[in-house]
Design a protein around this motif. Sequence first.
Motif, mmCIF file in Angstrom:
data_model
loop_
_atom_site.group_PDB
_atom_site.id
_atom_site.type_symbol
_atom_site.label_atom_id
_atom_site.label_comp_id
_atom_site.label_asym_id
_atom_site.label_seq_id
_atom_site.Cartn_x
_atom_site.Cartn_y
_atom_site.Cartn_z
ATOM 1 N N ARG A 28 7.870 1.560 11.288
ATOM 2 C CA ARG A 28 8.322 2.723 11.027
ATOM 3 C C ARG A 28 7.725 3.475 9.737
ATOM 4 O O ARG A 28 8.150 4.545 9.601
ATOM 5 C CB ARG A 28 9.944 2.496 10.634
ATOM 6 C CG ARG A 28 10.824 1.882 11.649
ATOM 7 C CD ARG A 28 11.001 2.890 12.605
ATOM 8 N NE ARG A 28 11.527 4.161 12.315
ATOM 9 C CZ ARG A 28 12.927 4.250 12.178
ATOM 10 N NH1 ARG A 28 13.758 3.511 12.474
ATOM 11 N NH2 ARG A 28 13.414 5.587 12.029
ATOM 12 N N GLY A 29 6.560 2.874 9.460
ATOM 13 C CA GLY A 29 5.880 3.703 8.749
ATOM 14 C C GLY A 29 5.720 3.378 7.263
ATOM 15 O O GLY A 29 5.261 4.107 6.273
ATOM 16 N N ALA A 30 6.675 2.482 6.854
ATOM 17 C CA ALA A 30 6.849 2.201 5.318
ATOM 18 C C ALA A 30 5.563 1.316 4.834
ATOM 19 O O ALA A 30 5.163 0.604 5.370
ATOM 20 C CB ALA A 30 8.154 1.367 5.081
ATOM 21 N N HIS A 31 5.465 1.628 3.639
ATOM 22 C CA HIS A 31 4.331 0.795 2.773
ATOM 23 C C HIS A 31 5.117 -0.268 2.222
ATOM 24 O O HIS A 31 5.517 -0.248 1.220
ATOM 25 C CB HIS A 31 3.628 1.920 1.698
ATOM 26 C CG HIS A 31 3.205 2.799 2.257
ATOM 27 N ND1 HIS A 31 2.002 2.988 3.117
ATOM 28 C CD2 HIS A 31 3.410 4.338 2.333
ATOM 29 C CE1 HIS A 31 1.638 4.052 3.430
ATOM 30 N NE2 HIS A 31 2.337 4.829 2.733
ATOM 31 N N VAL A 32 4.714 -1.658 2.935
ATOM 32 C CA VAL A 32 5.354 -2.816 2.405
ATOM 33 C C VAL A 32 4.311 -3.957 2.023
ATOM 34 O O VAL A 32 3.312 -4.020 2.691
ATOM 35 C CB VAL A 32 6.542 -3.249 3.722
ATOM 36 C CG1 VAL A 32 7.043 -4.544 3.337
ATOM 37 C CG2 VAL A 32 7.247 -2.183 4.187
ATOM 38 N N VAL A 33 4.688 -4.808 1.203
ATOM 39 C CA VAL A 33 3.806 -5.801 0.657
ATOM 40 C C VAL A 33 4.745 -7.133 1.285
ATOM 41 O O VAL A 33 5.834 -7.312 0.950
ATOM 42 C CB VAL A 33 3.973 -5.945 -0.813
ATOM 43 C CG1 VAL A 33 3.110 -7.207 -1.366
ATOM 44 C CG2 VAL A 33 3.032 -4.885 -1.238
ATOM 45 N N LEU A 34 4.160 -7.716 2.237
ATOM 46 C CA LEU A 34 4.794 -8.727 3.022
ATOM 47 C C LEU A 34 4.688 -10.392 2.267
ATOM 48 O O LEU A 34 3.861 -10.376 1.543
ATOM 49 C CB LEU A 34 4.334 -9.005 4.381
ATOM 50 C CG LEU A 34 4.572 -7.606 5.329
ATOM 51 C CD1 LEU A 34 3.590 -8.142 6.495
ATOM 52 C CD2 LEU A 34 6.022 -7.475 5.448
ATOM 53 N N PRO A 35 5.753 -11.125 2.469
ATOM 54 C CA PRO A 35 5.616 -12.388 1.689
ATOM 55 C C PRO A 35 4.372 -13.126 2.293
ATOM 56 O O PRO A 35 3.896 -13.028 3.343
ATOM 57 C CB PRO A 35 6.855 -13.153 2.085
ATOM 58 C CG PRO A 35 7.633 -12.398 3.351
ATOM 59 C CD PRO A 35 6.915 -11.013 3.233
ATOM 60 N N LEU A 36 3.836 -13.837 1.262
ATOM 61 C CA LEU A 36 2.744 -14.709 1.624
ATOM 62 C C LEU A 36 3.039 -15.814 2.444
ATOM 63 O O LEU A 36 4.184 -16.269 2.181
ATOM 64 C CB LEU A 36 1.906 -15.254 0.460
ATOM 65 C CG LEU A 36 1.588 -14.151 -0.599
ATOM 66 C CD1 LEU A 36 0.728 -14.725 -1.990
ATOM 67 C CD2 LEU A 36 0.228 -13.283 0.106
ATOM 68 N N GLU A 37 2.234 -16.425 3.202
ATOM 69 C CA GLU A 37 2.525 -17.486 4.054
ATOM 70 C C GLU A 37 2.786 -18.944 3.204
ATOM 71 O O GLU A 37 3.640 -19.491 3.398
ATOM 72 C CB GLU A 37 1.128 -17.840 5.192
ATOM 73 C CG GLU A 37 0.964 -17.070 6.218
ATOM 74 C CD GLU A 37 2.181 -16.684 6.898
ATOM 75 O OE1 GLU A 37 2.643 -18.022 7.251
ATOM 76 O OE2 GLU A 37 2.628 -15.808 7.596
ATOM 77 N N GLY A 38 2.345 -18.671 2.160
ATOM 78 C CA GLY A 38 2.511 -19.826 1.132
ATOM 79 C C GLY A 38 3.765 -19.746 0.439
ATOM 80 O O GLY A 38 4.330 -20.904 -0.272
ATOM 81 N N SER A 39 4.770 -18.856 0.575
ATOM 82 C CA SER A 39 5.940 -18.785 -0.135
ATOM 83 C C SER A 39 6.985 -19.553 0.916
ATOM 84 O O SER A 39 8.077 -19.524 0.385
ATOM 85 C CB SER A 39 6.134 -17.269 0.130
ATOM 86 O OG SER A 39 6.668 -16.641 1.326
ATOM 87 N N VAL A 40 6.676 -19.783 2.007
ATOM 88 C CA VAL A 40 7.702 -20.706 2.826
ATOM 89 C C VAL A 40 8.023 -21.879 1.888
ATOM 90 O O VAL A 40 7.442 -22.809 1.497
ATOM 91 C CB VAL A 40 7.113 -21.195 4.122
ATOM 92 C CG1 VAL A 40 8.026 -22.077 4.983
ATOM 93 C CG2 VAL A 40 6.729 -20.006 4.964
ATOM 94 N N GLY A 41 9.396 -22.273 1.867
ATOM 95 C CA GLY A 41 9.847 -23.320 1.158
ATOM 96 C C GLY A 41 9.955 -23.272 -0.221
ATOM 97 O O GLY A 41 10.314 -24.204 -0.989
ATOM 98 N N ARG A 42 9.683 -21.834 -0.932
ATOM 99 C CA ARG A 42 9.785 -21.742 -2.249
ATOM 100 C C ARG A 42 11.326 -21.337 -2.841
ATOM 101 O O ARG A 42 11.520 -21.191 -3.989
ATOM 102 C CB ARG A 42 8.668 -20.598 -2.533
ATOM 103 C CG ARG A 42 7.221 -21.131 -2.611
ATOM 104 C CD ARG A 42 6.282 -20.114 -3.294
ATOM 105 N NE ARG A 42 4.868 -20.576 -3.197
ATOM 106 C CZ ARG A 42 4.011 -19.797 -3.618
ATOM 107 N NH1 ARG A 42 4.119 -18.599 -4.220
ATOM 108 N NH2 ARG A 42 2.707 -20.230 -3.671
ATOM 109 N N GLY A 43 11.952 -21.090 -1.696
ATOM 110 C CA GLY A 43 13.462 -20.710 -2.199
ATOM 111 C C GLY A 43 13.662 -19.312 -2.106
ATOM 112 O O GLY A 43 14.219 -18.674 -1.135
#
Length: 244
Positions: free
Chosen positions: A82-97
Amino acid sequence: MIRLCSALTLLFLAPAATAEGLLQLSFKGAIHAEGGSPVSIEVGVWDAASRAATTIPMDLHLAEGTTAHDLAVVVGARLKRRGAHVVLPLEGSVGRGVVHLFVEDATHVSLRLGGGLWGTVTSCEAAPEQVRFLAPQVTKDSAEIHIGVSIFHPHTKQRGREDLAFEAESALGAARLSELLTAMSIRQGFRADRPSPEGWHAARMADGSVVTGCSVQVLSPDADWGVEMILGTPFVAGDPSVPR
């Protein structure tokens, strides 16, 4: 879906009154309810080209086992589309809680989770113009509400932080929660007020310190409590007009 009242919508849409800043959304947990559970998220972002705020609502039913990371990826993708400027979670963040999303030029956020998921909303650059809590609708249980703020004294240049915490019963309405939170924060040295009958606002401390950021967390993984935040004008050191 948490819907902001028409008066607040006018605030979002008026260029002279709308503030935008960096919003952080933090998610934790996983849906454990058999058959899944509903969640509701709404983010407003400022479009400089059209000089108007765009509201991006998401009413989702999530299957059992959906994790915080799964939700963050979906929400981030929807916002970006929708055009928002977003910083997505890193793949390595899986399992970090805890998983985080950052949204630039956000004007407001509305978040209702539950069923095993809970979240935090953070105004990274300013005191919110308003925070509002909504009691659960699907699964009713009490919640622990935590508010943490960063502060800066414009004369001494000292930085610090303050915390507010209280337990909220599910039977309490938004107006009563606003009343209790305002009274508590005043006792703890905040210059707090109620911009609406159901809202809370605190941009300064009694000693003159300025609130430069605010995190709001509702701890009740099973109950679907809601929290709404209208972002404020980003703090600029040395500018006496900010925050309002």
